[in-house]
Design a protein around this motif. Structure first.
Motif, PDB file in Angstrom:
ATOM      1  N   GLN A 157      -9.728   6.937  -1.110  1.00 54.78           N
ATOM      2  CA  GLN A 157      -8.999   6.323  -2.215  1.00 54.78           C
ATOM      3  C   GLN A 157      -7.589   6.027  -1.754  1.00 54.78           C
ATOM      4  O   GLN A 157      -7.042   6.746  -0.920  1.00 54.78           O
ATOM      5  N   GLY A 158      -7.012   4.968  -2.265  1.00 50.66           N
ATOM      6  CA  GLY A 158      -5.645   4.612  -1.959  1.00 50.66           C
ATOM      7  C   GLY A 158      -4.949   4.056  -3.185  1.00 50.66           C
ATOM      8  O   GLY A 158      -5.573   3.823  -4.209  1.00 50.66           O
ATOM      9  N   CYS A 159      -3.648   3.840  -3.066  1.00 53.39           N
ATOM     10  CA  CYS A 159      -2.829   3.319  -4.163  1.00 53.39           C
ATOM     11  C   CYS A 159      -2.054   2.101  -3.685  1.00 53.39           C
ATOM     12  O   CYS A 159      -1.735   1.985  -2.505  1.00 53.39           O
ATOM     13  N   SER A 160      -1.754   1.200  -4.612  1.00 53.45           N
ATOM     14  CA  SER A 160      -1.002   0.003  -4.253  1.00 53.45           C
ATOM     15  C   SER A 160      -0.300  -0.562  -5.477  1.00 53.45           C
ATOM     16  O   SER A 160      -0.617  -0.228  -6.606  1.00 53.45           O
ATOM     17  N   ASP A 161       0.656  -1.439  -5.209  1.00 55.80           N
ATOM     18  CA  ASP A 161       1.270  -2.232  -6.257  1.00 55.80           C
ATOM     19  C   ASP A 161       1.509  -3.631  -5.700  1.00 55.80           C
ATOM     20  O   ASP A 161       1.396  -3.848  -4.491  1.00 55.80           O
ATOM     21  N   ALA A 162       1.806  -4.567  -6.590  1.00 56.73           N
ATOM     22  CA  ALA A 162       1.980  -5.942  -6.139  1.00 56.73           C
ATOM     23  C   ALA A 162       2.964  -6.671  -7.053  1.00 56.73           C
ATOM     24  O   ALA A 162       3.149  -6.318  -8.207  1.00 56.73           O
ATOM     25  N   ILE A 163       3.562  -7.699  -6.475  1.00 52.90           N
ATOM     26  CA  ILE A 163       4.386  -8.642  -7.221  1.00 52.90           C
ATOM     27  C   ILE A 163       3.781 -10.008  -6.966  1.00 52.90           C
ATOM     28  O   ILE A 163       3.600 -10.411  -5.812  1.00 52.90           O
ATOM     29  N   GLY A 164       3.424 -10.713  -8.050  1.00 47.64           N
ATOM     30  CA  GLY A 164       2.764 -12.004  -7.922  1.00 47.64           C
ATOM     31  C   GLY A 164       3.590 -13.137  -8.480  1.00 47.64           C
ATOM     32  O   GLY A 164       4.358 -12.955  -9.428  1.00 47.64           O
ATOM     33  N   ILE A 183       0.867  -1.165   0.000  1.00 48.18           N
ATOM     34  CA  ILE A 183       0.000   0.000   0.000  1.00 48.18           C
ATOM     35  C   ILE A 183       0.911   1.225   0.000  1.00 48.18           C
ATOM     36  O   ILE A 183       1.868   1.291   0.769  1.00 48.18           O
ATOM     37  N   ARG A 184       0.606   2.194  -0.856  1.00 48.90           N
ATOM     38  CA  ARG A 184       1.464   3.372  -1.006  1.00 48.90           C
ATOM     39  C   ARG A 184       0.674   4.667  -0.845  1.00 48.90           C
ATOM     40  O   ARG A 184      -0.512   4.714  -1.164  1.00 48.90           O
ATOM     41  N   ASP A 185       1.379   5.689  -0.387  1.00 47.86           N
ATOM     42  CA  ASP A 185       0.825   7.033  -0.383  1.00 47.86           C
ATOM     43  C   ASP A 185       0.696   7.444  -1.845  1.00 47.86           C
ATOM     44  O   ASP A 185       1.677   7.401  -2.593  1.00 47.86           O
ATOM     45  N   CYS A 186      -0.498   7.810  -2.271  1.00 48.48           N
ATOM     46  CA  CYS A 186      -0.731   8.131  -3.682  1.00 48.48           C
ATOM     47  C   CYS A 186       0.076   9.335  -4.158  1.00 48.48           C
ATOM     48  O   CYS A 186       0.418   9.411  -5.340  1.00 48.48           O
ATOM     49  N   ASN A 187       0.390  10.261  -3.274  1.00 46.39           N
ATOM     50  CA  ASN A 187       1.130  11.460  -3.675  1.00 46.39           C
ATOM     51  C   ASN A 187       2.634  11.244  -3.710  1.00 46.39           C
ATOM     52  O   ASN A 187       3.302  11.587  -4.681  1.00 46.39           O
ATOM     53  N   SER A 188       3.176  10.656  -2.663  1.00 48.14           N
ATOM     54  CA  SER A 188       4.637  10.525  -2.571  1.00 48.14           C
ATOM     55  C   SER A 188       5.157   9.181  -3.072  1.00 48.14           C
ATOM     56  O   SER A 188       6.330   9.047  -3.370  1.00 48.14           O
ATOM     57  N   GLY A 189       4.294   8.160  -3.100  1.00 45.19           N
ATOM     58  CA  GLY A 189       4.734   6.821  -3.473  1.00 45.19           C
ATOM     59  C   GLY A 189       5.363   6.058  -2.317  1.00 45.19           C
ATOM     60  O   GLY A 189       5.786   4.913  -2.477  1.00 45.19           O
ATOM     61  N   ALA A 190       5.409   6.663  -1.137  1.00 48.06           N
ATOM     62  CA  ALA A 190       6.010   6.007   0.033  1.00 48.06           C
ATOM     63  C   ALA A 190       5.202   4.781   0.432  1.00 48.06           C
ATOM     64  O   ALA A 190       3.964   4.804   0.421  1.00 48.06           O
ATOM     65  N   ALA A 191       5.909   3.697   0.773  1.00 52.60           N
ATOM     66  CA  ALA A 191       5.252   2.468   1.231  1.00 52.60           C
ATOM     67  C   ALA A 191       4.651   2.689   2.614  1.00 52.60           C
ATOM     68  O   ALA A 191       5.310   3.208   3.511  1.00 52.60           O
ATOM     69  N   LEU A 192       3.393   2.279   2.797  1.00 55.92           N
ATOM     70  CA  LEU A 192       2.688   2.419   4.069  1.00 55.92           C
ATOM     71  C   LEU A 192       2.497   1.086   4.775  1.00 55.92           C
ATOM     72  O   LEU A 192       2.476   1.023   5.996  1.00 55.92           O
ATOM     73  N   ASN A 193       2.336   0.016   3.991  1.00 53.63           N
ATOM     74  CA  ASN A 193       2.101  -1.316   4.560  1.00 53.63           C
ATOM     75  C   ASN A 193       2.360  -2.349   3.472  1.00 53.63           C
ATOM     76  O   ASN A 193       2.161  -2.070   2.291  1.00 53.63           O
TER      77      ASN A 193
END
Length: 160
Positions: free
Chosen positions: A148-155, A46-56
């Motif tokens: 709203q939130g932002c995320s990325d994943a590796i599967g 889970i990332r901060d949508c503005n900064s891209g910083a990882a949150l969890n």
């Protein structure tokens, strides 16, 4: 006090939704099936949508079915606070896919919001790993967007 509870619910839902939304494997909603159909383990960030910083960061699992449907679960939110993810997916072109899923969120056993996660997914050439990124939108039960939130994943493909 009511606003504090709603903010807590929204944050919890965003984490859960984003986590779950990032666990995708796809085959194509065109019904053709293909190399993306199957079950996938994913590490969701889970990332901060503005900064891209990882949150969890947490683990998720998703199954993408022939015909373009999906179901998944996440370790990012307790099962008592969120339903499994039910969704759809489709092939865009080449190694590219997209998926979207919905889950309901609960506080104290009471439904409070729902989340819709949408991601763009890129499958590697071997078909055994992917990366994805996207958003989660959180709504009240009557359809008003409250977060709203932002995320990325590796599967990685789950198998024997």
């Amino acid at each position: 006090m009511k606003n504090n509870k709603m903010n807590l619910v929204i944050r919890t839902v965003m984490l859960a939704v984003l986590a779950a939304g990032v666990t995708g494997t796809l085959t194509g909603q065109d019904g053709k099936g293909g190399r993306l159909v199957g079950t996938w383990d994913a590490v969701v960030t889970i990332r901060d949508c503005n900064s891209g910083a990882a949150l969890n960061t947490f683990a998720s699992i998703a199954s993408f079915n022939h015909g373009g449907t999906s179901i998944g679960s996440t370790s990012g939110i307790p099962q008592a606070n969120r339903t499994p993810e039910h969704g759809v997916w489709r092939h865009v072109r080449g190694q590219g896919y997209e998926f979207s899923f919905k889950s309901f969120n609960f506080v104290g056993g009471v439904p409070t919001t729902y989340t819709i996660v949408t991601h763009a997914l890129n499958l590697d050439r071997d078909g055994d790993t992917y990366t994805s990124e996207g958003t989660a939108q959180i709504y009240t039960l009557n359809g008003i967007q409250v977060g709203q939130g932002c995320s990325d994943a590796i599967g990685t493909r789950f198998g024997f």
